[in-house]
Write an enzyme that holds these catalytic residues in place. Structure first.
Site, PDB file in Angstrom:
ATOM      1  N   ASP A  13       0.851  -1.187   0.000  1.00 59.26           N
ATOM      2  CA  ASP A  13       0.000   0.000   0.000  1.00 59.26           C
ATOM      3  C   ASP A  13       0.888   1.238   0.000  1.00 59.26           C
ATOM      4  O   ASP A  13       2.071   1.165   0.342  1.00 59.26           O
ATOM      5  CB  ASP A  13      -0.927   0.005   1.225  1.00 59.26           C
ATOM      6  CG  ASP A  13      -1.897   1.182   1.199  1.00 59.26           C
ATOM      7  OD1 ASP A  13      -2.740   1.227   0.282  1.00 59.26           O
ATOM      8  OD2 ASP A  13      -1.804   2.068   2.069  1.00 59.26           O
ATOM      9  N   SER A  14       0.302   2.362  -0.360  1.00 62.58           N
ATOM     10  CA  SER A  14       1.063   3.610  -0.367  1.00 62.58           C
ATOM     11  C   SER A  14       1.357   4.110   1.043  1.00 62.58           C
ATOM     12  O   SER A  14       2.230   4.955   1.226  1.00 62.58           O
ATOM     13  CB  SER A  14       0.297   4.689  -1.142  1.00 62.58           C
ATOM     14  OG  SER A  14      -0.967   4.916  -0.543  1.00 62.58           O
ATOM     15  N   GLU A 156      -6.829   9.123   9.058  1.00 65.13           N
ATOM     16  CA  GLU A 156      -5.488   9.064   9.635  1.00 65.13           C
ATOM     17  C   GLU A 156      -5.384   9.821  10.951  1.00 65.13           C
ATOM     18  O   GLU A 156      -4.560   9.489  11.809  1.00 65.13           O
ATOM     19  CB  GLU A 156      -4.458   9.589   8.634  1.00 65.13           C
ATOM     20  CG  GLU A 156      -4.290   8.698   7.419  1.00 65.13           C
ATOM     21  CD  GLU A 156      -2.960   8.880   6.716  1.00 65.13           C
ATOM     22  OE1 GLU A 156      -2.170   9.739   7.157  1.00 65.13           O
ATOM     23  OE2 GLU A 156      -2.720   8.149   5.741  1.00 65.13           O
ATOM     24  N   CYS A 191     -11.415   3.472  -1.483  1.00 63.75           N
ATOM     25  CA  CYS A 191     -10.118   3.839  -0.905  1.00 63.75           C
ATOM     26  C   CYS A 191      -9.969   3.043   0.374  1.00 63.75           C
ATOM     27  O   CYS A 191     -10.926   2.929   1.153  1.00 63.75           O
ATOM     28  CB  CYS A 191     -10.044   5.342  -0.624  1.00 63.75           C
ATOM     29  SG  CYS A 191      -8.539   5.861   0.251  1.00 63.75           S
TER      30      CYS A 191
END
Length: 280
Positions: A13-14, A156, A191
């Site tokens: 994942d990024s 986040e 996402c």
């Protein structure tokens, strides 16, 4: 010599969002060893060009192959949208799965009206990967796609529920709720950050809208492919999870608490450089 079935599944994942996919894999495949790679040095991918994302994804797969993984899951929706097909062609000896295909499958399966919404990052929406994948499976579908990049920051920062979060979610989803094509019965969370906002999104959209979490459907696809390729780990022992990041292991551990259901010790996260894994 280690049996190939006991080798880990690589999950790329990024950043941290792919930990929601890791959760689903742990639940569906508790005895599998998992190696998670977060490209935290170059996150977010959602604003990068397709060429850059494909290059980053290739470097990540090369790094995972060096660690002897038996299977690769591209947990990043943006990378899945542009890189899964070229990577699968480049590495035919290794199964590579993204989250877009399974998410499209699930949305087409549960939608009764064919009116499907997709929320994702700007790059994923503009690439039209979900739109194309859904229409391939269900040509009669009507699709509304909306970029909701602000949801990434909410996830986040640990802002998952509450009145303020619901107000922000409601404002962001207004075009898909009240636009001229309003009336979807299915919404794809396109996402990997978005599942942690699932309750707020569901409350805003209403019970009549089915939310599709591509992480869960991806885990089921991986389970089937492991069986089909005779790669499933037959051990009865719970698998181990290891972590690699390209920057900021301390921040990764801190933010990961908002996504991963298990505690990650700071010493369990290895800092690596994947940029030297260049395509020859």
């Amino acid at each position: 010599m280690t049996c190939i079935s006991q080798l880990p599944i690589g999950v790329f994942d990024s950043g941290v969002g792919g930990l929601t996919v890791l959760n689903a894999l742990r639940e569906a495949l508790p005895n599998e060893n998992l190696l998670y790679l977060g490209d935290t040095a170059r996150v977010p991918y959602g604003t990068k060009s397709s060429a850059s994302v494909t290059r980053y994804a290739d470097q990540a797969v090369r790094a995972l192959r060096e660690r002897k993984v038996k299977f690769v899951v591209i947990a990043c929706n943006t990378a899945s949208a542009v890189a899964v097909e070229p990577l699968a062609c480049q590495y035919p000896e290794m199964p590579i799965v993204g989250v877009v295909g399974p998410g499209a499958d699930a949305s087409c399966g549960v939608s009764q009206t064919g009116r499907i919404g997709v929320i994702a990052t700007e790059s994923t929406v503009n690439n039209q990967a979900y739109q194309s994948a859904i229409l391939q499976r269900r040509p009669d579908a009507t699709i509304q796609a909306l970029a909701c990049s602000l949801f990434v920051a909410l996830a986040e920062e640990g802002w998952h529920e509450g009145e303020l979060v619901e107000q922000i979610v409601s404002r962001c989803l207004q075009p898909i709720r009240e636009g001229k094509d309003a009336g979807i019965d299915t919404l794809v969370l396109g996402c990997t950050h978005f599942p942690v906002l699932k309750r707020a999104i569901s409350k805003v959209m209403g019970e009549h809208v089915h939310l599709v979490d591509s992480a869960e459907t991806t885990a089921l696809v991986v389970k089937r492919l492991l069986r089909d390729h005779a790669l499933a780990n037959s051990s009865a022992i719970q698998g181990k999870v290891s972590f690699l990041v390209t920057d900021g292991p301390e921040r990764f551990v801190r933010v990961a608490r908002n996504f991963f259901r298990e505690t990650i010790e700071s010493g369990a996260v290895e800092l690596i450089d994947i940029q030297h894994f260049q395509k020859i």
